[in-house]
Design a protein around this motif. Structure first.
Motif, PDB file in Angstrom:
ATOM      1  N   TYR A  70      -1.632   8.836  24.291  1.00  0.00           N
ATOM      2  CA  TYR A  70      -0.763   7.765  23.801  1.00  0.00           C
ATOM      3  C   TYR A  70      -1.495   6.429  23.857  1.00  0.00           C
ATOM      4  O   TYR A  70      -1.481   5.639  22.905  1.00  0.00           O
ATOM      5  CB  TYR A  70       0.520   7.723  24.629  1.00  0.00           C
ATOM      6  N   PHE A  71      -2.158   6.158  24.951  1.00  0.00           N
ATOM      7  CA  PHE A  71      -2.922   4.921  25.099  1.00  0.00           C
ATOM      8  C   PHE A  71      -4.064   4.867  24.091  1.00  0.00           C
ATOM      9  O   PHE A  71      -4.268   3.864  23.410  1.00  0.00           O
ATOM     10  CB  PHE A  71      -3.481   4.821  26.524  1.00  0.00           C
ATOM     11  N   PHE A  72      -4.811   5.953  23.975  1.00  0.00           N
ATOM     12  CA  PHE A  72      -5.995   5.978  23.127  1.00  0.00           C
ATOM     13  C   PHE A  72      -5.627   5.724  21.667  1.00  0.00           C
ATOM     14  O   PHE A  72      -6.333   5.022  20.945  1.00  0.00           O
ATOM     15  CB  PHE A  72      -6.701   7.327  23.260  1.00  0.00           C
ATOM     16  N   ASP A  73      -4.510   6.273  21.218  1.00  0.00           N
ATOM     17  CA  ASP A  73      -4.083   6.091  19.832  1.00  0.00           C
ATOM     18  C   ASP A  73      -3.749   4.636  19.522  1.00  0.00           C
ATOM     19  O   ASP A  73      -3.853   4.192  18.376  1.00  0.00           O
ATOM     20  CB  ASP A  73      -2.857   6.957  19.527  1.00  0.00           C
ATOM     21  N   ILE A  74      -3.352   3.892  20.553  1.00  0.00           N
ATOM     22  CA  ILE A  74      -2.932   2.505  20.334  1.00  0.00           C
ATOM     23  C   ILE A  74      -4.060   1.510  20.590  1.00  0.00           C
ATOM     24  O   ILE A  74      -4.243   0.551  19.853  1.00  0.00           O
ATOM     25  CB  ILE A  74      -1.731   2.163  21.257  1.00  0.00           C
ATOM     26  N   ASP A  75      -4.857   1.736  21.629  1.00  0.00           N
ATOM     27  CA  ASP A  75      -5.749   0.695  22.136  1.00  0.00           C
ATOM     28  C   ASP A  75      -7.181   1.184  22.307  1.00  0.00           C
ATOM     29  O   ASP A  75      -7.856   0.829  23.257  1.00  0.00           O
ATOM     30  CB  ASP A  75      -5.217   0.189  23.492  1.00  0.00           C
ATOM     31  N   TYR A  76      -7.673   1.958  21.363  1.00  0.00           N
ATOM     32  CA  TYR A  76      -8.980   2.574  21.525  1.00  0.00           C
ATOM     33  C   TYR A  76     -10.133   1.625  21.235  1.00  0.00           C
ATOM     34  O   TYR A  76     -11.294   1.967  21.447  1.00  0.00           O
ATOM     35  CB  TYR A  76      -9.104   3.792  20.605  1.00  0.00           C
ATOM     36  N   LYS A  77      -9.865   0.427  20.736  1.00  0.00           N
ATOM     37  CA  LYS A  77     -10.939  -0.406  20.220  1.00  0.00           C
ATOM     38  C   LYS A  77     -11.729  -1.135  21.303  1.00  0.00           C
ATOM     39  O   LYS A  77     -12.694  -1.823  20.987  1.00  0.00           O
ATOM     40  CB  LYS A  77     -10.373  -1.427  19.228  1.00  0.00           C
ATOM     41  N   ILE A  78     -11.347  -1.048  22.544  1.00  0.00           N
ATOM     42  CA  ILE A  78     -12.066  -1.762  23.600  1.00  0.00           C
ATOM     43  C   ILE A  78     -12.581  -0.748  24.621  1.00  0.00           C
ATOM     44  O   ILE A  78     -12.102  -0.676  25.747  1.00  0.00           O
ATOM     45  CB  ILE A  78     -11.164  -2.801  24.293  1.00  0.00           C
ATOM     46  N   PRO A  79     -13.551   0.072  24.254  1.00  0.00           N
ATOM     47  CA  PRO A  79     -13.956   1.189  25.123  1.00  0.00           C
ATOM     48  C   PRO A  79     -14.488   0.772  26.474  1.00  0.00           C
ATOM     49  O   PRO A  79     -14.312   1.494  27.451  1.00  0.00           O
ATOM     50  CB  PRO A  79     -15.037   1.897  24.297  1.00  0.00           C
ATOM     51  N   ASN A  80     -15.117  -0.403  26.559  1.00  0.00           N
ATOM     52  CA  ASN A  80     -15.688  -0.798  27.847  1.00  0.00           C
ATOM     53  C   ASN A  80     -14.621  -0.976  28.912  1.00  0.00           C
ATOM     54  O   ASN A  80     -14.897  -0.874  30.103  1.00  0.00           O
ATOM     55  CB  ASN A  80     -16.478  -2.099  27.679  1.00  0.00           C
ATOM     56  N   MET A  81     -13.381  -1.224  28.502  1.00  0.00           N
ATOM     57  CA  MET A  81     -12.313  -1.494  29.453  1.00  0.00           C
ATOM     58  C   MET A  81     -11.786  -0.231  30.127  1.00  0.00           C
ATOM     59  O   MET A  81     -11.143  -0.307  31.152  1.00  0.00           O
ATOM     60  CB  MET A  81     -11.150  -2.220  28.758  1.00  0.00           C
ATOM     61  N   TRP A  82     -12.026   0.926  29.512  1.00  0.00           N
ATOM     62  CA  TRP A  82     -11.486   2.150  30.111  1.00  0.00           C
ATOM     63  C   TRP A  82     -12.548   3.233  30.307  1.00  0.00           C
ATOM     64  O   TRP A  82     -12.247   4.406  30.408  1.00  0.00           O
ATOM     65  CB  TRP A  82     -10.302   2.687  29.309  1.00  0.00           C
ATOM     66  N   LEU A  83     -13.792   2.803  30.364  1.00  0.00           N
ATOM     67  CA  LEU A  83     -14.886   3.750  30.603  1.00  0.00           C
ATOM     68  C   LEU A  83     -14.674   4.584  31.866  1.00  0.00           C
ATOM     69  O   LEU A  83     -14.840   5.810  31.824  1.00  0.00           O
ATOM     70  CB  LEU A  83     -16.228   3.015  30.664  1.00  0.00           C
ATOM     71  N   PRO A  84     -14.308   4.003  33.027  1.00  0.00           N
ATOM     72  CA  PRO A  84     -14.191   4.825  34.238  1.00  0.00           C
ATOM     73  C   PRO A  84     -13.241   6.008  34.080  1.00  0.00           C
ATOM     74  O   PRO A  84     -13.510   7.093  34.604  1.00  0.00           O
ATOM     75  CB  PRO A  84     -13.682   3.829  35.289  1.00  0.00           C
ATOM     76  N   PHE A  85     -12.149   5.809  33.370  1.00  0.00           N
ATOM     77  CA  PHE A  85     -11.192   6.913  33.217  1.00  0.00           C
ATOM     78  C   PHE A  85     -11.843   8.085  32.488  1.00  0.00           C
ATOM     79  O   PHE A  85     -11.693   9.247  32.881  1.00  0.00           O
ATOM     80  CB  PHE A  85      -9.950   6.446  32.452  1.00  0.00           C
ATOM     81  N   VAL A  86     -12.579   7.812  31.412  1.00  0.00           N
ATOM     82  CA  VAL A  86     -13.194   8.893  30.638  1.00  0.00           C
ATOM     83  C   VAL A  86     -14.372   9.501  31.392  1.00  0.00           C
ATOM     84  O   VAL A  86     -14.696  10.674  31.221  1.00  0.00           O
ATOM     85  CB  VAL A  86     -13.618   8.394  29.240  1.00  0.00           C
ATOM     86  N   VAL A  87     -15.016   8.721  32.254  1.00  0.00           N
ATOM     87  CA  VAL A  87     -16.078   9.279  33.094  1.00  0.00           C
ATOM     88  C   VAL A  87     -15.503  10.340  34.024  1.00  0.00           C
ATOM     89  O   VAL A  87     -16.005  11.466  34.102  1.00  0.00           O
ATOM     90  CB  VAL A  87     -16.768   8.157  33.903  1.00  0.00           C
ATOM     91  N   TRP A  88     -14.416  10.012  34.731  1.00  0.00           N
ATOM     92  CA  TRP A  88     -13.885  10.920  35.754  1.00  0.00           C
ATOM     93  C   TRP A  88     -13.015  12.024  35.181  1.00  0.00           C
ATOM     94  O   TRP A  88     -12.954  13.129  35.732  1.00  0.00           O
ATOM     95  CB  TRP A  88     -13.128  10.115  36.819  1.00  0.00           C
ATOM     96  N   PHE A  89     -12.352  11.745  34.071  1.00  0.00           N
ATOM     97  CA  PHE A  89     -11.498  12.761  33.447  1.00  0.00           C
ATOM     98  C   PHE A  89     -12.184  13.412  32.242  1.00  0.00           C
ATOM     99  O   PHE A  89     -11.579  14.242  31.577  1.00  0.00           O
ATOM    100  CB  PHE A  89     -10.163  12.144  33.025  1.00  0.00           C
ATOM    101  N   GLY A  90     -13.448  13.060  31.998  1.00  0.00           N
ATOM    102  CA  GLY A  90     -14.184  13.614  30.868  1.00  0.00           C
ATOM    103  C   GLY A  90     -14.220  15.129  30.816  1.00  0.00           C
ATOM    104  O   GLY A  90     -13.962  15.723  29.754  1.00  0.00           O
ATOM    105  N   PRO A  91     -14.526  15.799  31.939  1.00  0.00           N
ATOM    106  CA  PRO A  91     -14.557  17.271  31.897  1.00  0.00           C
ATOM    107  C   PRO A  91     -13.210  17.875  31.484  1.00  0.00           C
ATOM    108  O   PRO A  91     -13.172  18.877  30.762  1.00  0.00           O
ATOM    109  CB  PRO A  91     -14.913  17.659  33.338  1.00  0.00           C
ATOM    110  N   ILE A  92     -12.116  17.265  31.936  1.00  0.00           N
ATOM    111  CA  ILE A  92     -10.781  17.775  31.608  1.00  0.00           C
ATOM    112  C   ILE A  92     -10.456  17.522  30.145  1.00  0.00           C
ATOM    113  O   ILE A  92      -9.943  18.401  29.445  1.00  0.00           O
ATOM    114  CB  ILE A  92      -9.737  17.115  32.537  1.00  0.00           C
ATOM    115  N   ILE A  93     -10.779  16.312  29.673  1.00  0.00           N
ATOM    116  CA  ILE A  93     -10.512  15.995  28.263  1.00  0.00           C
ATOM    117  C   ILE A  93     -11.347  16.901  27.362  1.00  0.00           C
ATOM    118  O   ILE A  93     -10.851  17.438  26.368  1.00  0.00           O
ATOM    119  CB  ILE A  93     -10.822  14.511  27.976  1.00  0.00           C
ATOM    120  N   GLU A  94     -12.620  17.098  27.728  1.00  0.00           N
ATOM    121  CA  GLU A  94     -13.509  17.928  26.915  1.00  0.00           C
ATOM    122  C   GLU A  94     -12.992  19.370  26.828  1.00  0.00           C
ATOM    123  O   GLU A  94     -13.023  19.988  25.766  1.00  0.00           O
ATOM    124  CB  GLU A  94     -14.921  17.916  27.495  1.00  0.00           C
ATOM    125  N   GLU A  95     -12.495  19.895  27.935  1.00  0.00           N
ATOM    126  CA  GLU A  95     -12.047  21.282  27.963  1.00  0.00           C
ATOM    127  C   GLU A  95     -10.707  21.485  27.262  1.00  0.00           C
ATOM    128  O   GLU A  95     -10.516  22.485  26.556  1.00  0.00           O
ATOM    129  CB  GLU A  95     -11.940  21.753  29.415  1.00  0.00           C
TER     130      GLU A  95
END
Length: 320
Positions: A70-95
Motif C-alpha cells: 500500500y505504501f509503495f504504490d503511493i510513495d515509491y518515488k523517494i527510495p532513499n527514505m525507506w531503504l532500511p525496510f527493503v534491506v531487512w525485509f528484502g528476502p521476504i519480499i523477494e520470496e
C-alpha cells in the motif's frame, strides 16, 4: 538499546498475549503494522525489531506485505527514505511478491546508480546488490546480524589489536581513515563516516584506541555531522577515555548530552560528581542534556537532571 532487541520482542509477545494493549486507538499488531505502511525514516535497528516481531508471530508475512505494498504504490518515488525496510525485509519480499521486489530493485539500483551522481547513493546501491547476491547473509544469518561487511570496522569494534597491527604493517589502513556507511549497520552513529579513532572510542576499544594514538591519529577530525572523538567516547560510556581527552584539551561541550542520548547512566552520574557545573551547559545548535534525554526516551537521566536542578526551560536553538 540494540543489544536488547530480542528481549524487547519477548516482552511484546508476552504483553500481546496477556493484555488487550492499544496504541492510538489500534491494537498492538495494527500499531506495529502501521510502520510497514509508512516505513519512511525507520532505522536499521527498528526494521530488525519489526522483522523479529514478524518471526515471533505478532503479525504474518501476508499482513506485512499488504501494508508495505500500500505504501509503495503511493510513495515509491523517494527510495532513499525507506531503504532500511527493503534491506531487512528484502528476502521476504523477494520470496513472496517477486513483482513488488522487482519494482523495489528498479528504484534502488536504477535511481541510485544511474540517475543520481552522489557517490553515497551509488555506494548504497552497490551494497544492496552485493547483499542480494550473497543471499541476504547480513540480514538472515544470526552470526552476521549486527556485524559489518567492512573487516576493519569489526577489528576495531572487537578491539582486535593484533589484526589492526597487521593491517597497519601491510599498509592496508591509514590511521586517519574513515569507516564508510553500511546499509546493514545497526548503530546510527556509524552512518556519518567516523574516523577510526572515533569508532575505537565509541566501542570502548581501548587497545585499538591507544594504538591509533601512538601512530599519531588526528584527534581534531570530525564525522560528517561535526562530532568529534570525545562525543564518541561519551556515547560509548567510557569515563577513563573521556577524562583522558579532557586532559588533552578537548571541550566539555556535548559530553553530558551524548552520554545521556546513549543511556550511559553511570557515566552521566560520574561526570556530575566530577564536573557538576557542566551538566547545565547547552551544546551549540543542539540544546541541553534534557533535550537529548527526550530524544532518546532516557527517563532515568531526565529524572536525575530534574533532581539536580538542571534548567528544564532551556531552549534548543534549532527547533524549540
Amino acid at each position: 538499546n540494540i543489544e536488547n532487541i530480542d528481549n524487547y520482542v519477548k516482552i511484546i509477545v508476552q504483553v500481546n498475549k496477556s493484555f488487550n494493549v492499544q496504541f492510538q486507538n489500534v491494537n498492538l499488531k495494527e500499531y506495529l503494522l502501521s510502520f510497514c505502511s509508512n516505513p519512511v525514516h525507520l532505522t536499521n535497528a527498528q526494521c530488525l525489531f519489526l522483522l523479529k516481531c514478524l518471526q515471533a508471530g505478532i503479525f504474518n508475512t501476508e499482513e506485512c506485505l499488504l501494508h508495505f505494498h500500500y505504501f509503495f504504490d503511493i510513495d515509491y518515488k523517494i527510495p532513499n527514505m525507506w531503504l532500511p525496510f527493503v534491506v531487512w525485509f528484502g528476502p521476504i519480499i523477494e520470496e513472496h511478491d517477486h513483482a513488488l521486489f522487482r519494482d523495489c530493485i528498479r528504484q534502488y539500483v536504477t535511481f541510485f546508480k544511474r540517475l543520481y551522481t552522489e557517490k553515497t547513493l551509488e555506494n548504497k546501491a552497490n551494497q544492496f546488490e552485493e547483499l542480494q547476491k550473497n543471499k541476504w547473509n547480513y540480514v538472515t544469518d544470526p552470526h552476521l546480524i549486527g556485524t559489518n561487511p567492512f573487516a576493519l570496522y569489526n577489528i576495531i569494534k572487537n578491539d582486535d589489536l593484533s589484526s589492526l597491527h597487521k593491517f597497519y604493517q601491510n599498509k592496508k589502513v591509514k590511521v586517519n581513515s574513515r569507516i564508510d556507511p553500511s546499509i546493514v549497520e545497526l548503530n546510527g552513529f556509524m552512518d556519518y563516516s567516523p574516523a577510526l579513532i572515533e569508532v575505537a572510542a565509541f566501542f570502548n576499544s581501548t587497545k585499538c584506541f591507544q594504538f591509533l594514538l601512538s601512530k599519531l591519529s588526528k584527534l581534531d577530525v570530525c564525522d560528517k555531522r561535526g562530532f568529534n572523538v570525545i562525543h564518541y567516547a561519551a556515547a560509548g560510556g567510557n569515563m577513563e577515555m573521556v577524562d583522558r581527552l579532557l586532559a588533552m584539551g578537548f571541550s566539555f561541550e556535548g559530553v553530558f548530552q551524548f552520554a545521556a542520548y546513549c543511556h550511559r547512566y553511570e557515566l552521566v552520574e560520574q561526570l556530575y560528581l566530577q564536573y557538576p557545573d557542566f551538566i547545565d551547559h547547552p551544546m551549540k545548535n543542539y540544546g541541553s542534556v534534557m533535550h537529548f534525554c527526550a530524544m532518546s526516551n532516557n527517563i532515568r537521566t531526565l529524572l536525575f537532571c530534574i533532581q539536580n536542578h538542571v534548567d528544564i526551560n532551556a531552549r534548543n536553538d534549532i527547533y524549540f
